[in-house]
Design an enzyme around this catalytic site. Sequence first.
Site, PDB file in Angstrom:
ATOM      1  N   TYR A 158     -27.538  52.912 -52.123  1.00  0.00           N
ATOM      2  CA  TYR A 158     -26.227  53.529 -52.377  1.00  0.00           C
ATOM      3  C   TYR A 158     -26.115  54.063 -53.803  1.00  0.00           C
ATOM      4  O   TYR A 158     -26.604  53.446 -54.749  1.00  0.00           O
ATOM      5  CB  TYR A 158     -25.121  52.500 -52.152  1.00  0.00           C
ATOM      6  N   LYS A 181     -18.594  18.817 -52.390  1.00  0.00           N
ATOM      7  CA  LYS A 181     -17.640  19.918 -52.239  1.00  0.00           C
ATOM      8  C   LYS A 181     -18.369  21.244 -52.043  1.00  0.00           C
ATOM      9  O   LYS A 181     -19.585  21.340 -52.255  1.00  0.00           O
ATOM     10  CB  LYS A 181     -16.739  20.005 -53.470  1.00  0.00           C
TER      11      LYS A 181
END
Length: 369
Positions: free
Chosen positions: A264, A38
């Site tokens: 940032y 998965k």
Amino acid sequence: MSKIGETTLQLDLTALEHNFRYLRAKIAPTTKFLAVVKAFAYGSDMVAIAQKMEQLGADYLAVAYAKEGSLLRDAGIKTPILVLHPLPANFDEIIDRCLEPSLYSKKILTEFLDVAKAKNQKGYPVHIKFNTGLNRLGFNETDIDFVAEQLTDKKEIKVTSLFSHLAASEDMDEKPFSLNQINTFKKISQKLIQKLGYAPMRHMLNTSGIINYPEAQFEMVRSGIGLYGYGNDAGVDSQLKPIASLKTIISQIHHIEAHETVGYNRAFTSESSRKTATLPLGHADGIGRQYGNGKASVLIHGKQAPIIGNVCMDMIMVDVTGIDCKEGDEAIVFGQNKSAEDFAAGAKTISYEILTAISQRVKREIIAS
């Protein structure tokens, strides 16, 4: 391994085979093996991993949702596929693509029966999940009579397996809880088998369960994270080989002075002259903001280079002061010499999260002997 020129997730199928054989050796020859593929095979390459598992003789594959199973069928995978979390909207697709659903609630069981009947199915394979303590999905012990009544004399479906899921198989401090789960599952399965009049396979063990509770292997076991090289235990990890190596390159090097800032929000302020390297991957590639500001590091020429400042969408900056490196040199985020577990630990998370987070925009490169 080949030299990379961009951010690349290298996948070593020889390591995958090693891990499969290591886990396979922990169980009886007659016990079946289900490989969990998965989430794009834990963030790697679902088709390539499923093809290798099919080649190695895995008895079953497991996905979370129907779409994943359909992608495998489109790729030519013939091995039986268990859908662990099917949703009613996908029941037609599940039958059309010969996928096998886990039926885990009264609603799911009755609705799948209706769809199977409408599609004129006979003996369609299904799996019945019981909740023994994880409290996530599954029928409760009190539902045995309901399940039996729904399945008795129904021609449309037939139970292939009964299963449950251990909540803390890697934590030996929780051994009493795990043993209680195992005993509860034994009791449930015995009661239901008696009512059904036939004996489906049973499975409960995940990777850590295979290692710690081999006496509860029943007729099949399931392994996910172990196939990808992680065993939730340092001793087991030493016997496994991580199949995925996330590598990138240095795009640019900067020399910054004391009191200058990086990134940032000026999240990093240099206390002295430093050398930094900018790498072309960020939170859009799966390196979340929680890894910034010194919480994780990469390897450059065998030395740790901590992430500084905030992780950007497409870039991270690392401190390479004291590391002899240049633009174009390789940086290893995780792999054989720096495990995903180690990378994740600084941000107080787990290997599963970083592995499955790697974006599909990152190039995959298959390495096979």
